[in-house]
Design a protein around this motif. Structure first.
Motif, PDB file in Angstrom:
ATOM      1  N   LEU A 502     -65.573 -33.565   2.420  1.00  0.00           N
ATOM      2  CA  LEU A 502     -65.022 -34.227   1.231  1.00  0.00           C
ATOM      3  C   LEU A 502     -63.526 -34.489   1.390  1.00  0.00           C
ATOM      4  N   LEU A 503     -62.806 -33.569   2.016  1.00  0.00           N
ATOM      5  CA  LEU A 503     -61.393 -33.825   2.316  1.00  0.00           C
ATOM      6  C   LEU A 503     -61.252 -35.022   3.249  1.00  0.00           C
ATOM      7  N   ALA A 504     -62.184 -35.147   4.189  1.00  0.00           N
ATOM      8  CA  ALA A 504     -62.140 -36.302   5.105  1.00  0.00           C
ATOM      9  C   ALA A 504     -62.327 -37.601   4.325  1.00  0.00           C
ATOM     10  N   ARG A 505     -63.248 -37.614   3.383  1.00  0.00           N
ATOM     11  CA  ARG A 505     -63.433 -38.813   2.559  1.00  0.00           C
ATOM     12  C   ARG A 505     -62.152 -39.153   1.808  1.00  0.00           C
ATOM     13  N   GLN A 506     -61.520 -38.146   1.209  1.00  0.00           N
ATOM     14  CA  GLN A 506     -60.295 -38.387   0.449  1.00  0.00           C
ATOM     15  C   GLN A 506     -59.171 -38.851   1.370  1.00  0.00           C
ATOM     16  N   ALA A 507     -59.113 -38.265   2.575  1.00  0.00           N
ATOM     17  CA  ALA A 507     -58.068 -38.663   3.518  1.00  0.00           C
ATOM     18  C   ALA A 507     -58.228 -40.117   3.940  1.00  0.00           C
ATOM     19  N   THR A 508     -59.472 -40.561   4.146  1.00  0.00           N
ATOM     20  CA  THR A 508     -59.721 -41.957   4.508  1.00  0.00           C
ATOM     21  C   THR A 508     -59.273 -42.887   3.393  1.00  0.00           C
ATOM     22  N   TRP A 509     -59.651 -42.544   2.165  1.00  0.00           N
ATOM     23  CA  TRP A 509     -59.282 -43.369   1.016  1.00  0.00           C
ATOM     24  C   TRP A 509     -57.769 -43.409   0.844  1.00  0.00           C
ATOM     25  N   ALA A 510     -57.123 -42.249   0.916  1.00  0.00           N
ATOM     26  CA  ALA A 510     -55.671 -42.183   0.697  1.00  0.00           C
ATOM     27  C   ALA A 510     -54.909 -42.831   1.845  1.00  0.00           C
ATOM     28  N   GLY A 511     -55.403 -42.653   3.072  1.00  0.00           N
ATOM     29  CA  GLY A 511     -54.712 -43.237   4.219  1.00  0.00           C
ATOM     30  C   GLY A 511     -54.641 -44.748   4.139  1.00  0.00           C
ATOM     31  N   ALA A 512     -55.675 -45.373   3.603  1.00  0.00           N
ATOM     32  CA  ALA A 512     -55.668 -46.825   3.437  1.00  0.00           C
ATOM     33  C   ALA A 512     -54.624 -47.272   2.430  1.00  0.00           C
ATOM     34  N   ARG A 513     -54.121 -46.339   1.637  1.00  0.00           N
ATOM     35  CA  ARG A 513     -53.096 -46.630   0.627  1.00  0.00           C
ATOM     36  C   ARG A 513     -51.740 -46.039   1.004  1.00  0.00           C
ATOM     37  N   GLY A 514     -51.627 -45.600   2.245  1.00  0.00           N
ATOM     38  CA  GLY A 514     -50.341 -45.140   2.754  1.00  0.00           C
ATOM     39  C   GLY A 514     -50.006 -43.691   2.462  1.00  0.00           C
ATOM     40  N   ASP A 515     -50.953 -42.901   1.967  1.00  0.00           N
ATOM     41  CA  ASP A 515     -50.687 -41.492   1.652  1.00  0.00           C
ATOM     42  C   ASP A 515     -51.290 -40.625   2.754  1.00  0.00           C
ATOM     43  N   ARG A 516     -50.450 -39.947   3.526  1.00  0.00           N
ATOM     44  CA  ARG A 516     -50.903 -39.155   4.664  1.00  0.00           C
ATOM     45  C   ARG A 516     -51.136 -37.687   4.300  1.00  0.00           C
ATOM     46  N   ARG A 517     -50.838 -37.300   3.075  1.00  0.00           N
ATOM     47  CA  ARG A 517     -50.944 -35.884   2.717  1.00  0.00           C
ATOM     48  C   ARG A 517     -52.386 -35.363   2.731  1.00  0.00           C
ATOM     49  N   PRO A 518     -53.379 -36.084   2.211  1.00  0.00           N
ATOM     50  CA  PRO A 518     -54.750 -35.565   2.333  1.00  0.00           C
ATOM     51  C   PRO A 518     -55.205 -35.385   3.771  1.00  0.00           C
ATOM     52  N   ALA A 519     -54.742 -36.235   4.683  1.00  0.00           N
ATOM     53  CA  ALA A 519     -55.095 -36.066   6.098  1.00  0.00           C
ATOM     54  C   ALA A 519     -54.486 -34.779   6.650  1.00  0.00           C
ATOM     55  N   ALA A 520     -53.257 -34.482   6.215  1.00  0.00           N
ATOM     56  CA  ALA A 520     -52.633 -33.233   6.642  1.00  0.00           C
ATOM     57  C   ALA A 520     -53.391 -32.029   6.087  1.00  0.00           C
ATOM     58  N   ALA A 521     -53.851 -32.132   4.837  1.00  0.00           N
ATOM     59  CA  ALA A 521     -54.638 -31.047   4.252  1.00  0.00           C
ATOM     60  C   ALA A 521     -55.940 -30.848   5.025  1.00  0.00           C
ATOM     61  N   LEU A 522     -56.581 -31.947   5.418  1.00  0.00           N
ATOM     62  CA  LEU A 522     -57.820 -31.868   6.196  1.00  0.00           C
ATOM     63  C   LEU A 522     -57.576 -31.155   7.521  1.00  0.00           C
ATOM     64  N   ARG A 523     -56.542 -31.560   8.249  1.00  0.00           N
ATOM     65  CA  ARG A 523     -56.271 -30.942   9.552  1.00  0.00           C
ATOM     66  C   ARG A 523     -56.024 -29.439   9.404  1.00  0.00           C
ATOM     67  N   ARG A 524     -55.236 -29.084   8.417  1.00  0.00           N
ATOM     68  CA  ARG A 524     -54.901 -27.669   8.254  1.00  0.00           C
ATOM     69  C   ARG A 524     -56.126 -26.875   7.795  1.00  0.00           C
ATOM     70  N   PHE A 525     -56.905 -27.446   6.875  1.00  0.00           N
ATOM     71  CA  PHE A 525     -58.103 -26.755   6.388  1.00  0.00           C
ATOM     72  C   PHE A 525     -59.084 -26.523   7.533  1.00  0.00           C
ATOM     73  N   VAL A 526     -59.347 -27.547   8.312  1.00  0.00           N
ATOM     74  CA  VAL A 526     -60.260 -27.401   9.447  1.00  0.00           C
ATOM     75  C   VAL A 526     -59.678 -26.419  10.467  1.00  0.00           C
ATOM     76  N   GLY A 527     -58.358 -26.428  10.615  1.00  0.00           N
ATOM     77  CA  GLY A 527     -57.710 -25.498  11.534  1.00  0.00           C
ATOM     78  C   GLY A 527     -57.886 -24.046  11.136  1.00  0.00           C
TER      79      GLY A 527
END
Length: 546
Positions: A502-527
């Motif tokens: 679900l974080l990946a879905r949000q990161a994809t949606w936010a990344g298309a709008r220029g927001d990189r923070r959900p992608a950072a949350a995804l990387r750290r959560f998976v880490g």
């Protein structure tokens, strides 16, 4: 004059919550988003004002007065200010009623309100959850008489006509083991059912109604013989004499919530349906209340992290603000990533609940809701304790001082893992949810959530963790004791896999709008790791407990 430390300030719980805003913007049609906004703004204002008020006043516990000055039994409960305000706030902003409107987004909108109101409500959300569950169970029962009698009150948007409903299940002999229920239901000469017995844990005793389990007279032993009954607790402005409050419980947390032990001495009652299989009739209620539990746990995490982040900008150590110290900043970022995963899972369950209830769900989503509901509840309950504890540590000694208001966060958080089924109970329930098609529904959903994502490494890690869970199930499926012993590790693994997807879905949606923070949350959560699988050795368990 000596040093004085600035206390943390609470950011506006709605305007400054980017995670909530992003989820609503992604999930809701613009028209519904606009209609929802005034309620969310108002609830955020109330929450911020309540935090400021709490800093100026001494928090109180409810007070039970059992007898008046003339020897009459009154069982009157004096409530805190937030609880006195509860009916007005909850009805004015449709905190509960909105979830029963038409449309697949009704539950999502309801739980956005719950998320903002919960901490400020001082757990007035507990009886609201019970009331929501009761309304849902009444609808599922098809009992027209009770629905027409109770639903207009339970779902009222007017404080003057609004009723709270309790949920009376727990008894001394059995908590989760409801088959040991001793409360009896007997018919009087006029054919009216009446309840006799003791309920050990009643968290909505100040309400006007309740649903309770009882064993009809003449019924056999065991869970299947129990029936579910509807009762009303008030006779006008007076509590019914057949309902006696023995005492209010002195609890670790949720101090403002009046939790009671009660005796029933012939309280009038009406069966929801057949005079058996009451636990089955409770099931629709549990789906709802467990979702409330998960969203409220996430709300407590949000409050703790918000205060800790603000304090990190105000408190200096070793010549720099805490937020500039690398290890402290790393700790806060870890907390934020875990919170965002929990938020994503809790609100996906809320959205799924609405879709299933409204008949808008895809073929696999009913099974998905059945699995994710216990997973979300058990994982967010444990995570809330962990994150609130970590947040208190971020304040150092001040986090241990009562009049800062901070210890309350940790004491209250402990209840999320206990209410509505403990971690072990829900881990075993998740095994039952997997008994049909196993991980098929979760795999189908996860592939949809991962579709189009930019983080191939995270997607691979999620798929690998799900594969490991499938292999674990195959390996232990025939050994029931081993399956149950490892159920908690399996549940945490599946919850984290779902949250990561679900974080990946949000990161994809936010990344298309220029927001990189959900992608950072995804990387750290998976880490932080997804796999929590264990294969406990029965011999070691016996030795350690011997």
């Amino acid at each position: 004059m000596g040093f004085a430390q600035d206390p943390p300030q609470l950011a506006h719980p709605y305007r400054d919550d980017r995670v909530l805003h992003a989820m609503l913007e992604r999930a809701l049609p613009p028209a519904r988003r606009g209609a929802l906004d005034p309620d969310l703004q108002a609830l955020g204002d109330y929450a911020q004002a309540a935090w400021q008020r709490a800093g100026r006043t001494t928090r109180r516990k409810p007070v039970l007065t059992q007898w008046d000055a003339w020897g009459n039994r009154v069982d009157r409960i004096e409530l805190t200010e937030a609880w006195q305000e509860g009916p007005r706030i909850a009805t004015a902003h449709a905190v509960l009623a909105s979830g029963h409107e038409a449309g697949e987004h009704a539950r999502l909108e309801e739980f956005a309100r719950v998320y903002l109101y919960h901490v400020a409500s001082e757990f007035y959300t507990c009886p609201l959850a019970m009331t929501d569950g009761a309304a849902t169970a009444l609808k599922a029962s098809g009992n027209r008489m009770l629905m027409e009698r109770a639903l207009p009150r339970l779902l009222s948007r007017d404080a003057a006509t609004f009723w709270l409903s309790g949920q009376w299940m727990t008894e001394n002999a059995g908590g989760s083991d409801v088959g040991r229920t001793e409360t009896a239901a007997r018919q009087d000469a006029a054919g009216q059912w009446r309840l006799y017995g003791r309920k050990w844990f009643s968290s909505a005793v100040v309400g006007e109604a309740a649903l309770g389990l009882a064993r009809p007279e003449g019924a056999g032993p065991g869970t299947g013989a129990l029936a579910l009954f509807y009762v009303e607790t008030m006779d006008g402005a007076r509590r019914r004499p057949e309902l006696v409050i023995d005492r209010l419980k002195d609890k670790l947390g949720t101090h403002e919530l009046p939790t009671a032990e009660i005796h029933l001495h012939g309280l009038p009652a009406w069966p929801l349906g057949e005079l058996a299989n009451g636990v089955r009739q409770v099931a629709p209620m549990l789906n709802v209340t467990r979702t409330w539990n998960a969203v409220c746990a996430v709300a407590s995490m949000a409050r703790a992290i918000s205060l800790a982040r603000d304090y990190a900008t105000r408190r200096s150590a070793f010549g720099r603000p805490l937020v500039e110290l690398p290890l402290h900043a790393h700790t806060l970022a870890d907390m934020q990533a875990e919170f965002e995963g929990a938020f994503a899972l809790a609100f996906e369950v809320a959205h799924l609940l609405g879709r299933v209830e409204q008949g808008d769900a895809a073929a696999h989503e009913a099974a998905l809701l059945r699995l994710l509901t216990p997973l979300a509840k058990l994982w967010t309950g444990k995570l809330a304790v962990k994150l609130c504890s970590e947040a208190l540590e971020c304040f150092g000694g001040a986090g241990y001082i009562e009049d800062t208001g901070l210890p309350q966060l940790l004491r209250d958080a402990q209840v999320y893992a206990i209410w509505e089924g403990t971690t072990n109970v829900l881990s075993l329930d998740s095994l039952r949810a997997l008994a049909g098609d196993g991980l098929a529904a979760l795999r189908t959903a996860s592939e949809g959530w991962l579709e189009g994502g930019d983080d191939a490494a995270a997607s691979d890690t999620i798929r690998q963790a799900l594969d490991a869970a499938a292999r674990w199930l195959d390996r232990h499926g025939a050994a029931r004791d081993m399956l149950e012993a490892g159920a908690r590790g399996l549940a945490f693994t599946l919850a984290r896999c779902a949250a990561a997807a679900l974080l990946a879905r949000q990161a994809t949606w936010a990344g298309a709008r220029g927001d990189r923070r959900p992608a950072a949350a995804l990387r750290r959560f998976v880490g932080h790791g997804l796999d929590r699988l264990v294969s406990p050795a029965a011999d070691d368990t016996a030795l350690l407990l011997g």
